[in-house]
Design a protein around this motif. Structure first.
Motif, PDB file in Angstrom:
ATOM      1  N   GLU A 150       9.693  29.857 -13.929  1.00  0.00           N
ATOM      2  CA  GLU A 150       9.406  28.326 -13.226  1.00  0.00           C
ATOM      3  C   GLU A 150       8.270  27.681 -13.687  1.00  0.00           C
ATOM      4  O   GLU A 150       7.179  28.206 -13.907  1.00  0.00           O
ATOM      5  CB  GLU A 150       9.142  28.453 -11.470  1.00  0.00           C
ATOM      6  N   ILE A 151       8.423  26.462 -14.191  1.00  0.00           N
ATOM      7  CA  ILE A 151       7.536  25.474 -15.016  1.00  0.00           C
ATOM      8  C   ILE A 151       6.495  25.074 -13.986  1.00  0.00           C
ATOM      9  O   ILE A 151       6.832  24.719 -12.729  1.00  0.00           O
ATOM     10  CB  ILE A 151       8.151  24.351 -15.412  1.00  0.00           C
ATOM     11  N   ILE A 152       5.312  24.994 -14.490  1.00  0.00           N
ATOM     12  CA  ILE A 152       4.138  24.737 -13.466  1.00  0.00           C
ATOM     13  C   ILE A 152       4.313  23.166 -13.340  1.00  0.00           C
ATOM     14  O   ILE A 152       4.949  22.409 -14.039  1.00  0.00           O
ATOM     15  CB  ILE A 152       2.942  24.938 -14.146  1.00  0.00           C
ATOM     16  N   LYS A 190       0.981  -1.194  -0.146  1.00  0.00           N
ATOM     17  CA  LYS A 190      -0.035  -0.039   0.038  1.00  0.00           C
ATOM     18  C   LYS A 190       0.839   1.180  -0.085  1.00  0.00           C
ATOM     19  O   LYS A 190       1.864   1.465   0.899  1.00  0.00           O
ATOM     20  CB  LYS A 190      -0.891   0.052   1.292  1.00  0.00           C
ATOM     21  N   LEU A 191       0.592   1.974  -1.003  1.00  0.00           N
ATOM     22  CA  LEU A 191       1.726   3.258  -1.255  1.00  0.00           C
ATOM     23  C   LEU A 191       1.379   4.015   0.180  1.00  0.00           C
ATOM     24  O   LEU A 191       0.326   4.529   0.512  1.00  0.00           O
ATOM     25  CB  LEU A 191       1.548   4.174  -2.189  1.00  0.00           C
ATOM     26  N   LYS A 192       2.209   4.543   0.940  1.00  0.00           N
ATOM     27  CA  LYS A 192       2.201   5.482   2.045  1.00  0.00           C
ATOM     28  C   LYS A 192       3.374   6.617   1.758  1.00  0.00           C
ATOM     29  O   LYS A 192       4.458   6.232   1.621  1.00  0.00           O
ATOM     30  CB  LYS A 192       2.339   4.699   3.326  1.00  0.00           C
ATOM     31  N   GLY A 193       3.107   8.032   2.148  1.00  0.00           N
ATOM     32  CA  GLY A 193       4.273   8.857   2.243  1.00  0.00           C
ATOM     33  C   GLY A 193       3.859   9.954   1.464  1.00  0.00           C
ATOM     34  O   GLY A 193       2.689  10.460   1.175  1.00  0.00           O
ATOM     35  N   GLU A 194       4.997  10.689   1.156  1.00  0.00           N
ATOM     36  CA  GLU A 194       4.946  11.895   0.415  1.00  0.00           C
ATOM     37  C   GLU A 194       5.782  12.050  -0.867  1.00  0.00           C
ATOM     38  O   GLU A 194       6.699  11.263  -1.014  1.00  0.00           O
ATOM     39  CB  GLU A 194       5.635  13.226   1.282  1.00  0.00           C
ATOM     40  N   VAL A 195       5.243  12.628  -2.086  1.00  0.00           N
ATOM     41  CA  VAL A 195       5.968  12.662  -3.104  1.00  0.00           C
ATOM     42  C   VAL A 195       5.791  14.174  -3.608  1.00  0.00           C
ATOM     43  O   VAL A 195       4.783  14.712  -3.483  1.00  0.00           O
ATOM     44  CB  VAL A 195       5.178  11.555  -4.228  1.00  0.00           C
ATOM     45  N   THR A 196       6.851  14.364  -4.307  1.00  0.00           N
ATOM     46  CA  THR A 196       7.012  15.814  -4.751  1.00  0.00           C
ATOM     47  C   THR A 196       6.931  15.782  -6.095  1.00  0.00           C
ATOM     48  O   THR A 196       7.659  14.986  -7.104  1.00  0.00           O
ATOM     49  CB  THR A 196       8.220  16.446  -4.257  1.00  0.00           C
ATOM     50  N   ILE A 197       5.714  16.564  -6.759  1.00  0.00           N
ATOM     51  CA  ILE A 197       5.556  16.402  -8.399  1.00  0.00           C
ATOM     52  C   ILE A 197       6.602  17.326  -9.002  1.00  0.00           C
ATOM     53  O   ILE A 197       6.947  18.241  -8.504  1.00  0.00           O
ATOM     54  CB  ILE A 197       4.033  16.812  -8.483  1.00  0.00           C
ATOM     55  N   SER A 198       7.091  16.793 -10.137  1.00  0.00           N
ATOM     56  CA  SER A 198       8.206  17.513 -10.809  1.00  0.00           C
ATOM     57  C   SER A 198       7.447  18.421 -11.865  1.00  0.00           C
ATOM     58  O   SER A 198       6.202  18.597 -11.947  1.00  0.00           O
ATOM     59  CB  SER A 198       8.800  16.473 -11.765  1.00  0.00           C
ATOM     60  N   GLY A 208      -3.776   2.903  -0.620  1.00  0.00           N
ATOM     61  CA  GLY A 208      -2.774   3.458   0.167  1.00  0.00           C
ATOM     62  C   GLY A 208      -3.385   4.919   0.804  1.00  0.00           C
ATOM     63  O   GLY A 208      -4.412   5.361   0.608  1.00  0.00           O
ATOM     64  N   GLU A 209      -2.182   5.852   1.108  1.00  0.00           N
ATOM     65  CA  GLU A 209      -2.449   7.225   1.724  1.00  0.00           C
ATOM     66  C   GLU A 209      -1.319   8.010   1.478  1.00  0.00           C
ATOM     67  O   GLU A 209      -0.056   7.565   1.914  1.00  0.00           O
ATOM     68  CB  GLU A 209      -2.777   6.991   3.268  1.00  0.00           C
ATOM     69  N   ILE A 210      -1.476   8.890   0.447  1.00  0.00           N
ATOM     70  CA  ILE A 210      -0.111   9.831   0.232  1.00  0.00           C
ATOM     71  C   ILE A 210      -0.119  11.367   0.274  1.00  0.00           C
ATOM     72  O   ILE A 210      -1.527  11.693   0.199  1.00  0.00           O
ATOM     73  CB  ILE A 210       0.313   9.272  -1.149  1.00  0.00           C
ATOM     74  N   ILE A 211       0.471  12.036   0.349  1.00  0.00           N
ATOM     75  CA  ILE A 211       0.517  13.514   0.263  1.00  0.00           C
ATOM     76  C   ILE A 211       1.372  13.868  -1.040  1.00  0.00           C
ATOM     77  O   ILE A 211       2.489  13.362  -1.143  1.00  0.00           O
ATOM     78  CB  ILE A 211       1.097  14.201   1.274  1.00  0.00           C
ATOM     79  N   LEU A 212       0.808  14.526  -1.802  1.00  0.00           N
ATOM     80  CA  LEU A 212       1.590  15.297  -3.053  1.00  0.00           C
ATOM     81  C   LEU A 212       1.829  16.601  -2.751  1.00  0.00           C
ATOM     82  O   LEU A 212       1.069  17.536  -2.342  1.00  0.00           O
ATOM     83  CB  LEU A 212       0.650  15.142  -4.281  1.00  0.00           C
ATOM     84  N   ARG A 213       2.973  16.934  -2.883  1.00  0.00           N
ATOM     85  CA  ARG A 213       3.516  18.292  -2.779  1.00  0.00           C
ATOM     86  C   ARG A 213       3.888  19.096  -4.039  1.00  0.00           C
ATOM     87  O   ARG A 213       4.153  18.147  -4.991  1.00  0.00           O
ATOM     88  CB  ARG A 213       4.930  18.099  -2.080  1.00  0.00           C
ATOM     89  N   LYS A 214       3.857  20.344  -4.098  1.00  0.00           N
ATOM     90  CA  LYS A 214       4.167  21.116  -5.309  1.00  0.00           C
ATOM     91  C   LYS A 214       2.973  20.546  -6.478  1.00  0.00           C
ATOM     92  O   LYS A 214       3.409  20.334  -7.708  1.00  0.00           O
ATOM     93  CB  LYS A 214       5.509  20.877  -5.783  1.00  0.00           C
ATOM     94  N   VAL A 215       1.835  20.744  -6.204  1.00  0.00           N
ATOM     95  CA  VAL A 215       0.805  20.380  -7.368  1.00  0.00           C
ATOM     96  C   VAL A 215      -0.055  21.841  -7.283  1.00  0.00           C
ATOM     97  O   VAL A 215      -0.069  22.459  -6.376  1.00  0.00           O
ATOM     98  CB  VAL A 215       0.033  19.451  -6.886  1.00  0.00           C
ATOM     99  N   ILE A 216      -1.047  22.057  -8.163  1.00  0.00           N
ATOM    100  CA  ILE A 216      -2.047  22.791  -8.641  1.00  0.00           C
ATOM    101  C   ILE A 216      -3.386  22.192  -8.600  1.00  0.00           C
ATOM    102  O   ILE A 216      -3.645  21.653  -9.666  1.00  0.00           O
ATOM    103  CB  ILE A 216      -1.849  23.838  -9.673  1.00  0.00           C
TER     104      ILE A 216
END
Ligand code: EPZ
Length: 420
Positions: A230-232, A11-19, A250-258
């Protein structure tokens, strides 16, 4: 050849930063051909398509310097201003057709190798070429090259698109900014990447209004200068991780998204029963109960994106009940169906519509990637499958997903790349 191996079930868990967005970075990198001034572009994803575009710029005698996720672009002093884009570069990436606009704008001529089709469709460029003709260019096709020449210069006009093509909208913007007079695009594409390009062009001194709506007006200017930008964030990458959380429960947090850029997808996921909370540039996703089937029809922005269709299909294959998908943008974007069936999916295809009957589980299998987003769908299927999945032809993934395995591993997935 590189392959990816996934042992499913985590199960995916944690944080991911979007490029940064691939589909925003590419046109903005091509826009650097419109000026000889230095530019700095931040949040550029490290992808094969970006590297191909940088090769293009180098071929056009632009010096490119990578500093972390920023790219600096400088003009060589004695640039010879080539107007030809060779086949060996164009064949690597369809988006190379975007070099035509800037070359035509600055040199009034451009010879670009025909891009050719790809797995998801013939990918014609008729809308691009019709627009260039209306702007005053003569078009001919010789020896596999599309040759454009505006011997009397480029003059602004009204261009009515038969289909809101993303690439054609970008190409017209990249041309009309240096044309004489005003150009109006009617039925323009409204994707966020179009808006990002307009922000850059206006930073360069262009006069573009209406980007993000169906009507874009471009008032031509004489010269464009350098910029910093800075690219979106990449909304398609973000959607892929959100669906990865859903398919693995799972349960995840996505950072740097719009979040606004993901509205059509998140609306459907909420209706399906996924918990999603949006905070400024963060999205929190949690699987809380078995999902309900949700049918989709892909469409141009702000509709459900075609680039998320394959990932959605993988998810719906594991949701109890029946759902359907209508692909309205590309004519052949179901190549992932045969591969999903290898996991045990129950899918029937009728033209541009697939009907899905959810199954209880997937069994891992060796599968083959046909395009960027089909590959993403197969990764998601492998993450949810019982047992081992091996993906081949993963170079498609390297074109569109930055550090895919690394980000998935950090979310707890059992995934690794190997060479065999
Ligand atoms: C862009 O491709 C994206 N690529 C694609 O993402 C995306 O799927 C597509 O837009 C639709 O959103 C980039 O931005 C680099 P179109 P583009 O012109 O510009 C037809 C990914 O995975 N058409 O909007 O090529 C065309 O055949 C890629 O990141 C014509 O008929 O898309 C297609 O059926 C895949 N004549 C439809 O329009 C033309 O002259 C949409 O194409 C141009 C397009």
């Amino acid at each position: 050849m590189d392959k990816i191996m996934i042992h499913g079930g985590s199960k995916l868990k944690g944080e991911v930063t979007i490029s940064g967005s691939k589909n925003s970075a590419l046109p903005i990198l091509f826009a650097t051909l419109l000026t000889d001034d230095p530019v700095v572009i931040k949040n550029v994803p490290s992808l094969d398509d970006v590297r191909t575009t940088l090769l293009f710029l180098n071929f056009m005698e632009k010096e490119t310097v990578k500093r972390g996720n920023a790219i600096e672009v400088y003009s060589s002093d004695n640039r010879t201003y080539k107007h030809i884009a060779p086949y060996d570069l164009v064949k690597k990436m369809r988006a190379s057709i975007l070099v035509m606009g800037p070359l035509l704008a600055r040199l009034k001529k451009a010879d670009v190798s025909l891009p050719g089709g790809c797995a998801i469709g013939a990918r014609p460029i008729d809308i691009h070429l019709e627009a260039f003709k209306k702007l005053g260019a003569e078009i001919s096709v010789e020896g596999g090259y599309v040759k454009t020449f505006a011997k009397s210069g480029l003059r602004g006009t009204i261009i009515n698109f038969r289909f809101p093509s993303v690439g054609a909208t970008e190409n017209v913007m990249l041309t009309a900014v240096l044309a004489e007079g005003e150009t109006t695009i009617i039925n323009a594409a409204c994707e966020p990447e179009i808006e990002d390009l307009a922000v850059v062009l206006n930073k360069m001194g262009a006069k573009v209004t209406g980007a993000g709506t169906k009507n874009i007006v471009i008032e031509g200017v004489n010269k464009l200068h350098g910029f910093k930008h800075e690219i979106i964030p990449d909304r398609i990458e973000a959607a892929t991780y959100i669906i990865a959380a859903a398919i693995t429960k799972g349960e995840i947090i996505l950072r740097k998204v719009i979040p606004q850029h993901l509205k059509s997808i998140n609306d459907k996921l909420r209706k399906s029963g996924l918990y999603i909370k949006e905070l400024d540039n963060t999205i929190y996703v949690k699987w809380v109960k078995n999902l309900y089937p949700q049918s989709i029809k892909t469409g141009v922005y702000p509709g459900f994106p075609t680039d998320v269709q394959a990932q959605w299909m993988a998810l719906m294959c594991l949701v109890n009940g029946r759902s359907s998908i209508k692909e309205n943008v590309f004519e052949n974007r179901f190549l992932h169906v045969a591969e999903l069936r290898r996991f045990g999916a129950d899918i029937s295809v009728g033209g541009r519509v697939v009907n899905i009957k959810g199954v209880k589980k997937f069994s891992g299998a060796p599968v083959m990637v046909s395009d960027i987003r089909a590959g993403a769908a197969l990764v998601l299927a492998g993450l949810a499958a019982c047992g081992t999945t091996t993906l081949s032809r993963i170079y498609h993934l390297d074109r569109g997903y930055e550090m895919f395995e690394k980000k998935l591993k950090e979310l707890g997935a059992d995934v690794r790349r190997f060479c065999d």
